[in-house]
Design an enzyme around this catalytic site. Structure first.
Site, PDB file in Angstrom:
ATOM      1  N   GLY A  62      -0.024-106.185 -57.239  1.00 35.34           N
ATOM      2  CA  GLY A  62      -0.221-105.142 -56.229  1.00 35.34           C
ATOM      3  C   GLY A  62       0.108-105.620 -54.823  1.00 35.34           C
ATOM      4  O   GLY A  62      -0.241-104.961 -53.851  1.00 35.34           O
ATOM      5  N   GLY A 120       3.275-107.959 -60.120  1.00 40.12           N
ATOM      6  CA  GLY A 120       2.598-106.731 -60.571  1.00 40.12           C
ATOM      7  C   GLY A 120       1.136-106.661 -60.174  1.00 40.12           C
ATOM      8  O   GLY A 120       0.449-105.701 -60.510  1.00 40.12           O
ATOM      9  N   GLY A 142     -19.889 -64.382 -38.238  1.00 38.22           N
ATOM     10  CA  GLY A 142     -20.652 -63.498 -37.361  1.00 38.22           C
ATOM     11  C   GLY A 142     -20.811 -64.026 -35.950  1.00 38.22           C
ATOM     12  O   GLY A 142     -21.698 -63.602 -35.224  1.00 38.22           O
ATOM     13  N   SER A 183       4.461-117.024 -54.845  1.00 37.73           N
ATOM     14  CA  SER A 183       4.129-118.398 -54.417  1.00 37.73           C
ATOM     15  C   SER A 183       3.065-119.036 -55.305  1.00 37.73           C
ATOM     16  O   SER A 183       1.917-119.170 -54.908  1.00 37.73           O
ATOM     17  CB  SER A 183       3.707-118.416 -52.934  1.00 37.73           C
ATOM     18  N   THR A 232     -15.500 -70.784 -28.668  1.00 36.62           N
ATOM     19  CA  THR A 232     -14.271 -71.337 -29.251  1.00 36.62           C
ATOM     20  C   THR A 232     -14.084 -70.843 -30.676  1.00 36.62           C
ATOM     21  O   THR A 232     -15.040 -70.542 -31.369  1.00 36.62           O
ATOM     22  CB  THR A 232     -14.291 -72.878 -29.273  1.00 36.62           C
ATOM     23  N   MET A 282     -29.141 -63.228 -42.418  1.00 40.55           N
ATOM     24  CA  MET A 282     -30.323 -63.355 -43.263  1.00 40.55           C
ATOM     25  C   MET A 282     -30.720 -62.002 -43.850  1.00 40.55           C
ATOM     26  O   MET A 282     -31.339 -61.930 -44.913  1.00 40.55           O
ATOM     27  CB  MET A 282     -31.494 -63.958 -42.466  1.00 40.55           C
ATOM     28  N   ASP A 283     -30.349 -60.912 -43.167  1.00 41.00           N
ATOM     29  CA  ASP A 283     -30.646 -59.573 -43.705  1.00 41.00           C
ATOM     30  C   ASP A 283     -29.981 -59.366 -45.064  1.00 41.00           C
ATOM     31  O   ASP A 283     -30.521 -58.696 -45.934  1.00 41.00           O
ATOM     32  CB  ASP A 283     -30.191 -58.485 -42.713  1.00 41.00           C
TER      33      ASP A 283
HETATM   34  N1  LIG Z   1     -25.309 -57.894 -42.458  1.00 39.89           N
HETATM   35  C1  LIG Z   1     -24.913 -58.665 -41.454  1.00 39.89           C
HETATM   36  N2  LIG Z   1     -23.615 -58.661 -41.112  1.00 39.89           N
HETATM   37  C2  LIG Z   1     -23.229 -59.422 -40.075  1.00 39.89           C
HETATM   38  C3  LIG Z   1     -24.150 -60.229 -39.361  1.00 39.89           C
HETATM   39  N3  LIG Z   1     -23.457 -60.875 -38.385  1.00 39.89           N
HETATM   40  C4  LIG Z   1     -22.169 -60.470 -38.489  1.00 39.89           C
HETATM   41  N4  LIG Z   1     -22.022 -59.606 -39.509  1.00 39.89           N
HETATM   42  C5  LIG Z   1     -20.778 -58.963 -39.974  1.00 39.89           C
HETATM   43  O1  LIG Z   1     -19.868 -59.950 -40.386  1.00 39.89           O
HETATM   44  C6  LIG Z   1     -18.519 -59.568 -40.063  1.00 39.89           C
HETATM   45  C7  LIG Z   1     -17.850 -60.641 -39.243  1.00 39.89           C
HETATM   46  O2  LIG Z   1     -18.521 -60.762 -38.017  1.00 39.89           O
HETATM   47  P1  LIG Z   1     -17.823 -61.281 -36.695  1.00 39.89           P
HETATM   48  O3  LIG Z   1     -18.883 -61.345 -35.678  1.00 39.89           O
HETATM   49  O4  LIG Z   1     -16.588 -60.523 -36.389  1.00 39.89           O
HETATM   50  O5  LIG Z   1     -17.458 -62.754 -37.166  1.00 39.89           O
HETATM   51  P2  LIG Z   1     -16.657 -63.921 -36.390  1.00 39.89           P
HETATM   52  O6  LIG Z   1     -15.337 -63.968 -37.046  1.00 39.89           O
HETATM   53  O7  LIG Z   1     -17.474 -65.140 -36.677  1.00 39.89           O
HETATM   54  O8  LIG Z   1     -16.628 -63.599 -34.956  1.00 39.89           O
HETATM   55  C8  LIG Z   1     -18.620 -58.259 -39.340  1.00 39.89           C
HETATM   56  O9  LIG Z   1     -18.366 -57.233 -40.266  1.00 39.89           O
HETATM   57  C9  LIG Z   1     -20.068 -58.226 -38.854  1.00 39.89           C
HETATM   58  O10 LIG Z   1     -20.544 -56.920 -38.714  1.00 39.89           O
HETATM   59  C10 LIG Z   1     -25.516 -60.213 -39.755  1.00 39.89           C
HETATM   60  O11 LIG Z   1     -26.379 -60.880 -39.193  1.00 39.89           O
HETATM   61  N5  LIG Z   1     -25.830 -59.430 -40.824  1.00 39.89           N
END
Ligand SMILES: Nc1nc2c(ncn2[C@@H]2O[C@H](COP(=O)(O)OP(=O)(O)O)[C@@H](O)[C@H]2O)c(=O)[nH]1
Lengths: 299, 592
Positions: B436, B434, B18, B501, B91, B147-148
């Site tokens: 090692g 032997g 994410g 030796s 990055t 976390m959701d």
């Molecule tokens: N439910 C939920 N999904 C998330 C959250 N953050 C990212 N995602 C989902 O995880 C997937 C990958 O996210 P992305 O930002 O493209 O990941 P990256 O590869 O790390 O850049 C996507 O489908 C996002 O919508 C979050 O806090 N909660």
């Protein structure tokens, strides 16, 4: 200890890069269009080598599609600041058959500059050309290095860039290869204006609000110049505008503005909700327009 | 005028943790996504058939990368709050982009790593934590994201935090923090959320706005790498550069390293005029009282607080090219403004960043990290990276292709520079057949330049084919090998002699021939075990009487009384034994 402001830090970074360019290369030019970014680069170069004179000359790659104000400014700037100025024109490249003009209502010579630039670099046997490009301008630029290596054809290979770790610069190159150096990489448009304000630098008048006959092209106002061909449904009007960038008059758009002083320009930039590049018709051609041009050796 | 300081932030995460969503959201909340950029990602979102505007598209860079839905290079972005400006180096996460991550983190004040709360830390998380620790990024923030999807459950959060903490106890961090967030829902990014009453810390933005930026981590030693000499006229000679650490006043005593010329600061100036004192990060021109012809590559330091000058140092290096590392071939070492030819004389080990294990290998490939010994033809002035992030960092460059091969941090500086590793050493490996000896000798030689193995069995096939196994012949065998080892060690080589030796007097003979560089290494293993291993079937034959004079069966073996090193192969594994051997050799070659 007081922390430096962001601008002070960016200034120091740019000076470091300019000194690295001078230390690593014999023949270096600053690409100078008379626009605000190149004014800032030239001014930084004066500061970086003081009290010695800067070891760079100014090179303008002239599309021939300029705002006259900018050309006047360009010549005066070089004279007043003691810089040698060299101008190479796209027109000459066209006359020599090196390139062909685009045709049509949105014709621009912006892309043609590349050939003229590379020819000029060969003519002056340049090791490096210093540009005022910033990473905040555009997505493809966001990945540029301070020292960007170009092969013997002047091309950029974004997949094979030299890593810039810490501030260690690997500026080694083979014969015929060159570098583009971007000391303002980490600056924003606002930094540029605050620098101009800090050192009270002169800039071309077209950066300030003025009345001008313009025509709508996409989301920008194009100034009516001899280089813009009017279309049947074009409805020219006079508006109070200013330019955020000065480049090729065929693709540099103006914005509605009432800013007539540097302070007002800064206030306006600060409040702006659009990027500076949004006033460039050439970048709006496609999402990856800039990247495509850069691969070919564009600035 | 805008007086906000600039904070450099680097981010990394495994794919799909994410990161792009987080950055898009953060930039959006800080007003850093402008209308036309928003419209562009809106358009792109629709094109790819998404129902909502995908803020993640903002930080996905070039076209090719967008189609693969991953970020590849380092991309830089700005955002700001009321108090601070941030320059973000974004990055990519994959192991194959370790070098990009290394690059982004090298200049960072703060590193942010993302972990998916539904999956927990991955090997990438550990890899990233290792790199930011290696690079001594002053502040590290680990976000447990999504976390959701775990119902904002504190137990789940704690579980991942504990797991990561267990891993990072082996690493060094000046400041490490954890935070629960949902990038998608925007929870705990800008303001704290009611959804996680159990979390009492700051939100991400609050953290970024308040994280300590005072130069506590900045060392006080004055270091001024000269970028170029400035001579506008015959009566002005100045040196342009920027102090990378510490500060300096007019009148201070300074020394130029390498070189060692001493003088005092006559004047400090900027384009705005003379100044009495200059501090870290301020571009200046330094004039000295004496006319010294200093050049780019020298560093001005306070005479009372110099940095070490050496031709041999060790560094932990990230290999950044797909050409594999070659020992002993010429390279350029760039450090500060210094550039010196040299070579990699030893690959001490490769580090597995996911397990932190040392691996004894013969080369490094792209994105691998290893400990190297580097020698240069002329001295460099360096500091340990731990003391100074600016003067303890270096690049390795190929002098022919000009490619950047690797980047590293200085981890050890050899004090007695020129003598140290050019002195040869003879490792006399004694022990039963032997036990090692050959295995250790071969493993030791792998990945090291300047090592020769003299194997008793192999030499008997040629140079010593006229000798048998009587005690006199064995003594003659040992004498010849020792003489040969002596010649080779005299030329700076590390000579590993692998010979049974068996008799003390034979080994004493070898020691008297070789002299000071001689080291007796007892490769111990009980007769029962070697007979059981019996790799070559010799013990069986000896027992059956098919071989005469066989050490341990029909001939004696006298254990060394005071060997320089004992490696008991019944007790330690080959790799542990090897590590002991390498450590000991390191000590010996440094002292001689
Ligand atoms: N439910 C939920 N999904 C998330 C959250 N953050 C990212 N995602 C989902 O995880 C997937 C990958 O996210 P992305 O930002 O493209 O990941 P990256 O590869 O790390 O850049 C996507 O489908 C996002 O919508 C979050 O806090 N909660």
């Amino acid at each position: 200890m007081v922390l430096k402001s962001g601008l002070e830090e960016l200034e120091a970074e740019a000076i470091y890069m300019l000194r690295e360019a001078a230390a690593n290369f014999d023949r270096v030019a600053i690409l100078f269009s008379g626009g605000k970014d190149s004014i800032v680069v030239a001014h930084l170069a004066k500061r970086a080598f003081w009290p010695a004179s800067r070891p760079f000359f100014l090179l303008h790659v002239d599309t021939g599609h300029n705002f006259p104000e900018t050309l006047v400014f360009r010549d005066r700037f070089a004279a007043e600041n003691g810089f040698d100025l060299q101008v190479r024109t796209v027109q000459a490249s066209i006359d020599q058959g090196r390139v062909q003009d685009e045709v049509g209502p949105n014709a621009s010579r912006n892309g043609l500059q590349t050939v003229t630039l590379l020819d000029a670099m060969a003519e002056f046997r340049l090791d490096a050309a210093i540009g005022g490009a910033r990473r905040d301008e555009e997505k493809a630029r966001a990945k540029e290095r301070f020292f960007s290596h170009r092969n013997t054809f002047g091309q950029w290979d974004p997949r094979n860039q030299r890593p810039e770790v810490w501030r260690l610069i690997n500026a080694r190159k083979k014969h015929g290869e060159h570098f583009r150096v971007f000391p303002l990489s980490n600056w924003t448009e606002l930094d540029v204006w605050e620098f101009i304000q800090k050192y009270d630098l002169a800039v071309p008048d077209i950066y300030f609000a003025h009345e001008r006959e313009v025509v709508r092209r996409g989301s920008v106002w194009l100034g009516l110049t001899p280089f813009v061909t009017l279309q049947p449904d074009d409805m020219p009007e006079v508006r109070t505008v200013r330019f955020r960038t000065v480049g090729d008059a065929t693709c540099t758009g103006a914005i509605d503005s009432s800013a007539t002083t540097i302070e007002e320009v800064i206030a306006e930039v600060r409040a702006s909700r659009r990027t500076e590049r949004s006033t460039r018709a050439d970048d709006q051609r496609s999402d990856a327009a800039m990247e495509d041009r850069k691969l070919q050796g564009y600035f | 005028m805008d007086s906000r300081p600039l904070v450099r932030v680097a981010t990394a995460g495994s794919v799909d943790d994410g990161k792009s969503t987080f950055l898009g959201r953060l930039l959006f909340e800080c007003g850093a996504i402008l209308t036309d950029q928003y419209e562009a990602i809106e358009k792109a979102s629709l094109q790819t058939g998404e129902t909502e505007v995908n803020l993640a598209l903002l930080t996905d860079g070039l076209r090719a990368e967008r189609s693969q839905k991953i970020t590849i290079d380092v991309a830089y972005r700005h955002f700001a709050t009321e108090r601070r400006r941030f320059l973000l180096a974004d990055t990519p996460g994959h192991a194959q982009y370790t070098r990009n991550m290394f690059t982004g983190a090298s200049t960072a004040d703060v590193a942010i790593l993302l972990v998916d709360a539904t999956k927990g830390p991955t090997v990438q998380t550990f890899r990233h934590a290792f790199i930011v620790s290696l690079l001594r990024v002053p502040h590290v923030l680990i976000l447990i994201n999504k976390m959701d999807l775990v119902a904002y459950d504190s137990a789940q959060y704690e579980k991942w935090v504990d797991e990561i903490r267990r891993y990072v106890t082996k690493l060094e961090f000046a400041d490490l923090r954890f935070m629960p967030v949902s990038a998608l829902a925007g929870t705990n990014l800008v303001t704290r959320s009611d959804l996680m009453p159990w979390y009492s810390g700051p939100s991400v933005l609050e953290y970024l706005d308040s994280v300590e930026l005072s130069p506590r981590q900045t060392p006080v030693e004055f270091r001024f790498p000269i970028q170029l000499a400035i001579r506008p006229s015959a009566n002005f000679r100045g040196y342009a550069g920027t102090p990378v650490s510490g500060s300096i006043r007019v009148g201070d005593e300074v020394t130029a390293l390498p070189g060692g010329q001493n003088s005092r600061v006559k004047a400090l100036s900027t384009a705005d005029g003379s100044i009495p004192e200059a501090t870290t990060g301020q571009p200046i021109v330094v004039e000295l009282e004496d006319e010294l012809d200093l050049v780019r590559g020298q560093t001005l330091v306070r005479s009372r607080n110099p940095s070490p000058v050496t031709t041999t140092f060790e560094g932990t290096v990230c290999w950044m090219t797909d050409r594999v590392l070659e020992l002993s071939s010429p390279i350029l070492v760039l450090a500060g403004t210094q550039s010196q030819t040299g070579m990699i004389s030893e690959l001490v080990y490769r580090i597995n960043p996911e397990t932190l294990h040392r691996e004894y290998v013969s080369t490094l490939g792209l994105n691998e990290i290893g400990r190297l010994v580097i020698q240069t033809s002329s001295p460099l002035s360096l500091d340990l990276y731990d003391r100074n992030r600016a003067t303890g960092a270096f690049l390795l460059v190929d002098p022919v292709s000009n490619e950047t091969l690797g980047a590293g941090v200085v981890t050890r500086i050899s004090s007695d520079s020129s003598a140290s590793s050019s002195a040869g050493v003879v490792l006399w490996m004694t022990g039963l057949s032997g036990a090692g000896k050959s295995t250790l000798a071969e493993a030791f030689a792998r990945g090291r330049a300047g090592v020769v193995i003299l194997d008793g069995d192999a030499l008997r096939a040629g140079m010593n084919s006229d000798l048998g196994f009587s005690e006199e012949d064995r003594t003659e065998n040992i004498r010849r090998v020792a003489e040969l080892a002596n010649v080779l060690a005299g030329q700076g080589l590390t000579v590993v002699c692998s010979l049974i030796s068996p008799m003390r007097h034979q080994r004493e003979l070898a020691r008297s021939i070789v002299g000071k560089p001689f080291r007796e290494v007892f490769v111990r293993c009980s007769l029962e075990t070697v007979a059981l291993r019996d790799v070559k079937g010799l013990y069986a034959k000896a027992r059956a009487g098919e071989i005469s004079n066989f050490t341990g069966i029909t001939a004696a073996y006298e254990e060394p009384e005071a060997p320089d090193l004992v490696i008991d192969t019944e007790v330690v594994s080959v790799s542990d034994g090897l590590e002991r051997l390498r450590e000991a050799v390191g000590k010996w070659t440094r002292k001689t």
